[in-house]
Design an enzyme around this catalytic site. Structure first.
Site, PDB file in Angstrom:
ATOM      1  N   GLU A   1     -11.108 -55.010  54.801  1.00  0.00           N
ATOM      2  CA  GLU A   1      -9.779 -55.334  54.115  1.00  0.00           C
ATOM      3  C   GLU A   1      -8.778 -54.555  55.903  1.00  0.00           C
ATOM      4  O   GLU A   1      -8.792 -52.982  55.643  1.00  0.00           O
ATOM      5  CB  GLU A   1     -10.080 -55.027  53.383  1.00  0.00           C
ATOM      6  CG  GLU A   1     -10.630 -55.514  52.262  1.00  0.00           C
ATOM      7  CD  GLU A   1     -10.752 -55.046  51.230  1.00  0.00           C
ATOM      8  OE1 GLU A   1      -9.670 -55.938  50.231  1.00  0.00           O
ATOM      9  OE2 GLU A   1     -11.529 -54.387  49.765  1.00  0.00           O
TER      10      GLU A   1
ATOM     11  N   ARG B   1     -22.629 -44.558  50.229  1.00  0.00           N
ATOM     12  CA  ARG B   1     -20.723 -43.997  51.176  1.00  0.00           C
ATOM     13  C   ARG B   1     -21.252 -42.442  51.411  1.00  0.00           C
ATOM     14  O   ARG B   1     -21.751 -41.637  50.721  1.00  0.00           O
ATOM     15  CB  ARG B   1     -20.039 -45.023  50.172  1.00  0.00           C
ATOM     16  CG  ARG B   1     -19.560 -43.269  48.931  1.00  0.00           C
ATOM     17  CD  ARG B   1     -18.619 -44.149  48.177  1.00  0.00           C
ATOM     18  NE  ARG B   1     -16.934 -43.403  49.365  1.00  0.00           N
ATOM     19  CZ  ARG B   1     -15.828 -44.559  48.748  1.00  0.00           C
ATOM     20  NH1 ARG B   1     -16.310 -45.441  47.702  1.00  0.00           N
ATOM     21  NH2 ARG B   1     -15.401 -44.241  49.848  1.00  0.00           N
TER      22      ARG B   1
ATOM     23  N   LYS C   1      -8.303 -45.309  51.180  1.00  0.00           N
ATOM     24  CA  LYS C   1      -7.690 -45.490  51.066  1.00  0.00           C
ATOM     25  C   LYS C   1      -6.194 -45.524  50.951  1.00  0.00           C
ATOM     26  O   LYS C   1      -5.078 -45.512  52.186  1.00  0.00           O
ATOM     27  CB  LYS C   1      -8.174 -47.508  52.138  1.00  0.00           C
ATOM     28  CG  LYS C   1      -9.064 -47.069  53.184  1.00  0.00           C
ATOM     29  CD  LYS C   1      -8.560 -48.270  53.895  1.00  0.00           C
ATOM     30  CE  LYS C   1      -9.826 -49.576  53.421  1.00  0.00           C
ATOM     31  NZ  LYS C   1      -9.748 -50.899  53.708  1.00  0.00           N
TER      32      LYS C   1
END
Length: 571
Positions: A44, A269, A279
């Protein structure tokens, strides 16, 4: 069929395996997707990529390349309020910096807005989607809990005709933000909360960085994700574990639409000690001024670690060796630094720099004379060659390399003691000059001209070699020494009433302005990495100006992880 570069291919080098790779090997062997392997990296564009993304990039691009396939770079740009072209540009640059190339062209979820809208119409016509007037808080109240089913929206049973009319009016901008949503009609009693009539579209009167004001409704990520993969023919859709509970929803959409169904596979992850990879929190650090920007070398962004001096080769080696699993864990930061240090040790040229200088005067060396000594650029790489280092009457050495009253086991310079200058001569300290406050400001020494190059013809030995810089040719430099941005291994571990900012390390940056460098360091370009002998690995910062270089410390010389590994092997 033997996949390219597989363990069965004789010329291939051994490589760590993982369960995703085994799945692909089986798919290729059985001819699934006609042997095609198409992966994608779908960030994104709402921030800069970080180290966690590097693991995904290396996995997606690496597996596709290994099996003769390709990887799409796709921007999931479905939220114009948080997305910017700056982020798009940085992501493109970061993927290329890591050494990967996507299959042209670059893809965007916004490329598919019309198709996604048409598919939403198809779901409405099939009784699988409806326009809902509940606001976000009301939807939360209707959603239920993990142990209690949700309550259907009072608008769930609107007619197909009414839904089509309202959805068209949503698209045409007749309603304000948040007034209505389009929701999938699935199962409000599902044990998976993602299946309880999730939102597909929301009204958002915001300008999109690519489509401008064409749209005022935007698809949710969960609706756009699976269909975007389908449109692109992605065979293996690799996601981190937090998306595992979303997979049934992705599958439901493509099944209802009757389109190609990519296989989604989840993996762990990347989490690192002393590091945050959220983020949202990284953006807060930037916006609140706790760091100098997204590319601050203390940041775990790819732009930040590049500026700090990490190499793409080190990152690829790190990602290849930490493994892929179905269980989230945390990796020691020291392991990442080990791979950085290991790579730089092979490629970084050696130079001499003195960060906390004290003046040395060689009393028996002629005034106004300079000679140039040969120095090896990298003992690990013979092809790196040699360079010339100036030697003159006045030098600088590190303050820590001299003790007027040395303790036991201190073998460096002290009154009456002889040491070797790196690539130079033996010198002996004869006297010490102090200022009125008693601080040492100058060392008076003599040298033995017969020891040029570091050896004594009579065979005498010294116990220490120290680095130095000739004062006349020395470059003034600013050196930035970075430590961890957070003082706790888990920055999210805070006391009640605090947030992660309470764990910011106040000593994460030390700026040294009095550094002295050998002149060859002035020829380097931004991002060039070097080793300052005995001090660590450093990188030229873009803030450098002609005649006044700025260096960032990449990593210290000491490799704690290698010592731990050696200790464990010895057990």
């Amino acid at each position: 069929m033997t996949p390219p570069n597989s363990p069965e291919t004789p010329e291939s080098a051994p490589r760590p395996s993982n369960f995703i790779r085994e799945i692909i090997i089986d798919d290729v062997r059985t001819g699934k997707h006609n042997g095609r392997v198409i992966t994608r990296f779908p960030p994104e564009p709402n921030g800069y990529l970080h180290i966690g993304h590097a693991k995904s990039i290396c996995l997606n691009f690496g597996l596709a390349k290994e099996f003769g396939g390709a990887t799409n770079l796709r921007f999931d740009d479905t939220n114009p309020e948080k997305e910017e072209q700056e982020y798009v540009d940085s992501i493109i640059a970061n993927v290329q910096w890591l050494g990967f190339q996507w299959q042209d062209p670059i893809h965007y979820a916004s490329d598919y807005f019309q198709q996604l809208y048409d598919w939403a119409i198809q779901l409405i016509r099939g009784g699988k989607a409806f326009v809902c007037d509940l606001n976000a808080e009301q939807m939360r109240q209707h959603r239920g809990t993990l142990t209690e089913p949700g309550t259907p929206s009072p608008f769930r049973d609107r007619s197909v005709e009414e839904n089509l009319d309202l959805f068209a009016r949503m698209k045409n901008g007749e309603f304000p933000d948040g007034a209505r949503t389009l929701r999938a009609k699935i199962d409000m009693a599902s044990p998976n909360l993602n299946m309880r009539d999730p939102v597909m579209y929301r009204i958002l009167n915001a300008e999109h960085h690519r489509t401008g004001n064409t749209w005022c409704i935007y698809p949710m990520y969960d609706y756009a994700h699976g269909q975007s993969d389908s449109i692109e023919g992605i065979t293996h859709s690799l996601c981190t574990l937090e998306f595992e509970d979303h997979r049934p929803l992705y599958d439901w959409f493509v099944q209802q639409l009757g389109i190609f169904a990519p296989r989604q596979i989840e993996f762990d992850r990347l989490n690192l000690t002393y590091t945050l990879l959220s983020k949202r929190k990284l953006l807060q650090l930037v916006q609140d001024g706790h760091v100098r920007g997204w590319d601050d070398p203390r940041m775990p962004t790819l732009a930040g670690i590049r500026r700090r001096g990490y190499t793409p080769e080190a990152m690829r080696n790190f990602c290849a060796n930490i493994g892929i699993s179905k269980t989230n864990g945390t990796i020691e930061l020291g392991l990442l630094e080990h791979y950085v240090r290991e790579d730089l040790n092979k490629r970084a040229p050696r130079y001499m720099a003195v960060l906390n200088p004290v003046k040395v005067v060689i009393e028996n060396y002629p005034e106004g004379e300079t000679e140039w000594l040969d120095a090896v650029n990298n003992p690990e790489d013979e092809s790196a060659g040699t360079r010339k280092v100036p030697f003159s009457r006045v030098l600088y050495i590190e303050q820590d390399d001299f003790k007027e009253d040395p303790p036991r086991q201190f073998f460096r310079l002290s009154p009456g003691r002889e040491v070797r200058l790196r690539w130079g001569f033996y010198i002996t300290c004869q006297s010490v000059v102090k200022d009125d406050a008693g601080n040492i400001v100058e060392l008076r020494c003599t040298y033995d001209p017969a020891t040029r190059g570091g050896g004594a013809p009579d065979g005498r030995k010294v116990k220490a070699t120290i680095h130095w810089v000739s004062a006349e040719q020395a470059l003034d430099a600013e050196v930035r020494v970075y430590n961890t941005l957070f003082s706790k291994e888990n920055p999210n571990e805070v006391e009640e009433g605090q947030d992660f900012l309470a764990n910011i390390n106040p000593n994460s940056l030390e700026v040294i302005t009095g550094g002295k460098l050998e002149p060859a360091l002035g020829t380097l370009k931004p991002f060039d990495g070097v080793q300052f002998e005995r001090l660590g690995y450093f990188c030229v910062d873009p803030d450098s100006t002609p005649g006044k270089p700025v260096f960032n410390r990449t990593v210290a010389l000491r490799d704690t992880w290698a010592k731990i590994e050696k200790r464990d092997k010895a057990k």
